[in-house]
Design a protein around this motif. Structure first.
Motif, mmCIF file in Angstrom:
data_model
loop_
_atom_site.group_PDB
_atom_site.id
_atom_site.type_symbol
_atom_site.label_atom_id
_atom_site.label_comp_id
_atom_site.label_asym_id
_atom_site.label_seq_id
_atom_site.Cartn_x
_atom_site.Cartn_y
_atom_site.Cartn_z
ATOM 1 N N LYS A 76 0.823 -1.220 0.000
ATOM 2 C CA LYS A 76 0.000 0.000 0.000
ATOM 3 C C LYS A 76 0.851 1.262 0.000
ATOM 4 O O LYS A 76 0.330 2.375 0.039
ATOM 5 N N GLU A 117 0.498 4.357 -2.532
ATOM 6 C CA GLU A 117 -0.580 5.346 -2.357
ATOM 7 C C GLU A 117 -0.118 6.447 -1.417
ATOM 8 O O GLU A 117 -0.471 7.615 -1.568
ATOM 9 N N LYS A 118 0.688 6.059 -0.430
ATOM 10 C CA LYS A 118 1.142 7.034 0.574
ATOM 11 C C LYS A 118 2.127 8.045 0.008
ATOM 12 O O LYS A 118 2.317 9.101 0.585
#
Ligand code: B12
Length: 372
Positions: free
Chosen positions: A339, A342-343
């Motif tokens: 993930k 996305e950060k």
């Protein structure tokens, strides 16, 4: 993910921007104090397994960078995966497990001595969590291996033979097979099925202390030569897609993967500028303004390069004239922390060259309305 994940997330979430920035500002003082604290110990050599003290100091520098990145990016998976990697690798290189609690206590004390009480409390909570879970990290580090890629049905020689030739410095053998690669498809398969698994294996051997840093450097430099020869023999002059700029992030010295992405796109009709390792953000932006590419691809492998990459992306987004550029990220750190992309504010992330090409072509098709 480990069952301490939620607790880590909640403690990382509590770390304010102010606390993270104070830690960053005082980083050199903290590192110095931790180095001094450990250097004064009578049992230092037992703790670091008779390694040169520089190796421990390097770890402290990387630790501070990693912690700062974790405070800002707040990714539980990045935090846990990196700690497990550190335990495994330093243990393999002769450090004792007891080194970690000693070091973590030294960090706690340095944070306590140098940061304002409001900020230090938040950060010390994270160090306490790490200390409380020392045994768990030991256990996990013993049960997890670094990612290796097993390739089946390889049409080329076995990656093991290539690896042996690389480690022996046998340029001729490494180049001989590459000379037979005569098509774009073969080139792409070679990158993914030979170069990548072999380099991951090199990393795993280095991590286990089986090969030296010099041997790792030798392997990287032969691979750079092999890739150049493959590129020269398979270059496509037909450019029917957009412009792309590909680079490794600032402070990122792993560039073989980024270069594979550049060569893959170029061989499929993209007009590519490949910048290599460690491109400073402001210079990257200047270049983007001149080149006006359709997309930019940025690569990262190291946990301490995530915040700088995030800041680079945000600077690109702040430029009115660059606002339409598509931003694709990739690299080992993103493959292990799903993930994370996305950060950092990217438009997409791709796992490998095939996926990168598919994503780039999809964007091009959407904008250009062409069949690619
Ligand atoms: C070679 C190497 C180096 C070389 C790099 C030389 C060069 N010219 O690139 C040098 C010696 C510089 C180096 C330095 C370091 N290294 Co190093 N290195 C490696 C090694 C062995 C191979 C990297 C590689 O070429 N992989 C092959 C490529 C093809 O794979 P890839 O990068 O993942 O790329 C693929 C995908 O990720 C994706 N991709 C990659 N980039 C992009 C970009 C975009 C836009 C997209 C869409 C996709 C994409 O597509 C590619 C093709 O499939 C790795 C081991 C490994 N498992 O990767 C360690 C490794 C990455 N290094 C490591 C470490 C610790 C370091 C150092 C800190 C060592 C030190 N003590 O100094 C420094 C850090 C330097 C820095 N600031 O960046 C660790 C990182 C572990 C961690 N979690 O922190 C690893 C994993 C080794 C290990 N097993 O412990 N290293």
């Amino acid at each position: 993910m480990l069952n301490i994940g939620a607790e880590i997330t909640s403690n990382l979430e509590k770390i304010t921007l102010k606390a993270a920035e104070e830690y960053n500002k005082k980083m050199n003082t903290l590192i110095k104090e931790v180095n001094e604290n450990l250097s004064q110990r009578d049992d230092l050599m037992q703790l670091i397994g008779n390694n040169p003290i520089k190796k421990m100091k390097d770890n402290h520098e990387n630790h501070a960078g990693f912690m700062y990145n974790s405070f800002k990016v707040k990714s539980e998976e990045l935090f846990i995966n990196t700690i497990i990697w550190v335990y495994r690798t330093y243990k393999n290189h002769g450090f004792s497990y007891q080194y970690f609690p000693v070091e973590l206590k030294a960090w706690k004390s340095a944070v306590n001595n140098n940061l304002s009480s409001e900020n230090s409390e938040l950060i010390i909570n994270i160090y306490n969590l790490m200390l409380d879970n020392h045994k768990l990290f030991v256990k996990e580090s013993e049960s997890r291996e670094d990612n290796e890629f097993e390739v089946s049905n390889n049409q080329f020689n076995s990656p093991d033979e290539f690896l042996k030739a690389l480690l022996e410095g046998n340029h001729d053998q490494c180049l001989s097979e590459a000379e037979n690669i005569k098509s774009k498809d073969e080139m792409l398969l070679y990158f993914e099925n030979m170069i990548k698994p072999t380099m991951y294996k090199v990393g795993s051997l280095w991590e286990k202390g089986v090969i030296s840093t010099a041997q790792e450097h030798l392997a990287s430099s032969i691979v750079a030569r092999v890739n150049s020869s493959i590129y020269a023999n398979n270059i496509s002059l037909k450019k029917n897609k957009g412009k792309a700029v590909i680079s490794a992030a600032v402070n990122e010295f792993h560039e073989i993967g980024a270069r594979i992405i550049a060569d893959t796109l170029e061989s499929s009709g993209w007009e590519v500028d490949y910048l290599g390792a460690d491109t400073p953000p402001d210079d990257l932006i200047e270049l983007l303004k001149i080149k006006k590419p359709f997309m930019v691809g940025l690569s990262a492998a190291m946990p301490f390069n995530i915040v700088p990459l995030k800041e680079t992306i945000s600077k690109i987004r702040d430029e009115e004239e660059l606002k339409n550029i598509k931003i694709l990220v990739g690299g080992k750190i993103f493959n292990e922390n799903l993930k994370l992309w996305e950060k950092v504010g990217a438009d997409a992330c791709a796992f490998d060259s095939k996926e990168a090409l598919r994503q780039a072509n999809k964007w091009w098709e959407e904008v250009d309305g062409k069949n690619v």
